[in-house]
Design an enzyme around this catalytic site. Structure first.
Site, PDB file in Angstrom:
ATOM      1  CD  GLU A 112      -3.286   1.021   1.637  1.00 41.85           C
ATOM      2  OE1 GLU A 112      -4.064   1.989   1.587  1.00 41.85           O
ATOM      3  OE2 GLU A 112      -3.600  -0.071   2.115  1.00 41.85           O
ATOM      4  N   GLY A 168      -6.272   5.029  -0.814  1.00 38.64           N
ATOM      5  CA  GLY A 168      -6.536   3.618  -1.066  1.00 38.64           C
ATOM      6  C   GLY A 168      -7.965   3.278  -0.698  1.00 38.64           C
ATOM      7  CG  HIS A 221       0.554 -13.358   2.160  1.00 32.81           C
ATOM      8  ND1 HIS A 221       1.253 -12.173   2.124  1.00 32.81           N
ATOM      9  CD2 HIS A 221      -0.639 -13.072   2.703  1.00 32.81           C
ATOM     10  CE1 HIS A 221       0.508 -11.214   2.642  1.00 32.81           C
ATOM     11  NE2 HIS A 221      -0.646 -11.736   3.003  1.00 32.81           N
ATOM     12  CG  HIS A 231      -7.555   1.839 -14.901  1.00 32.59           C
ATOM     13  ND1 HIS A 231      -7.921   2.110 -16.197  1.00 32.59           N
ATOM     14  CD2 HIS A 231      -8.292   2.663 -14.124  1.00 32.59           C
ATOM     15  CE1 HIS A 231      -8.843   3.060 -16.203  1.00 32.59           C
ATOM     16  NE2 HIS A 231      -9.082   3.409 -14.952  1.00 32.59           N
ATOM     17  N   GLY A 261      -6.813   5.910 -14.323  1.00 31.42           N
ATOM     18  CA  GLY A 261      -7.986   6.651 -14.786  1.00 31.42           C
ATOM     19  C   GLY A 261      -8.114   8.003 -14.119  1.00 31.42           C
ATOM     20  CG  HIS A 275     -10.822   3.834 -10.573  1.00 31.80           C
ATOM     21  ND1 HIS A 275     -11.754   4.218 -11.505  1.00 31.80           N
ATOM     22  CD2 HIS A 275     -10.435   2.586 -10.928  1.00 31.80           C
ATOM     23  CE1 HIS A 275     -11.938   3.246 -12.378  1.00 31.80           C
ATOM     24  NE2 HIS A 275     -11.149   2.240 -12.059  1.00 31.80           N
TER      25      HIS A 275
END
Length: 140
Positions: free
Chosen positions: A63, A82, A89, A106, A108, A111
């Protein structure tokens, strides 16, 4: 090149000075035209009680890379947050340093979707993750 903001490695690493990144030892190590890389140690801060890299720590690395990459692909006062992350894993890690490689799937207007693969010191895939971010307009 996908990046819309000006940056260097020093600037990116300063983002982590007062937050979780520094606490768990995440360092941004490299970037290219369409990727961002970072490392994290496998030590007492990032292991679970049974001596393996904690799955949650892998998600923190994923993240972190995806959120920073998302920010670098935004403009002006836009914010990137996020909204969903998943991780598979694949291989346990007991020691050393893991390396995350973040690439866009992507990009965009509202998003983004990022693929983050995490490798052990032997360059074996240990975790694969996908992060979806929302691009928020500046608040007036």
């Amino acid at each position: 090149m996908i990046w819309k903001r000006n940056f260097d490695l020093n600037t990116l690493n300063q983002l982590g000075d007062e937050c979780m990144l520094r606490h768990v030892g995440i360092e941004i190590t490299q970037f290219g035209d369409d990727f961002l890389e970072g490392t994290m140690p496998v030590d007492q801060r990032t292991k679970q009680p049974f001596g393996l890299l904690h799955g949650g720590a892998s998600v923190v690395l994923a993240e972190t890379l995806g959120s920073i990459a998302g920010h670098l692909c935004s403009e002006g006062e836009q914010k990137v947050v996020g909204i969903e992350i998943n991780a598979s894993h694949i291989k346990a890690v007991r020691e050393g340093i893991v390396r995350g490689v973040c690439k866009p799937i992507h990009l965009g207007r509202s998003h983004q979707i990022w693929q983050i693969d995490i490798y052990n010191a032997q360059q074996q895939l240990c975790c694969t993750s996908r992060l979806t971010t929302a691009v928020l307009a500046a608040v007036c």
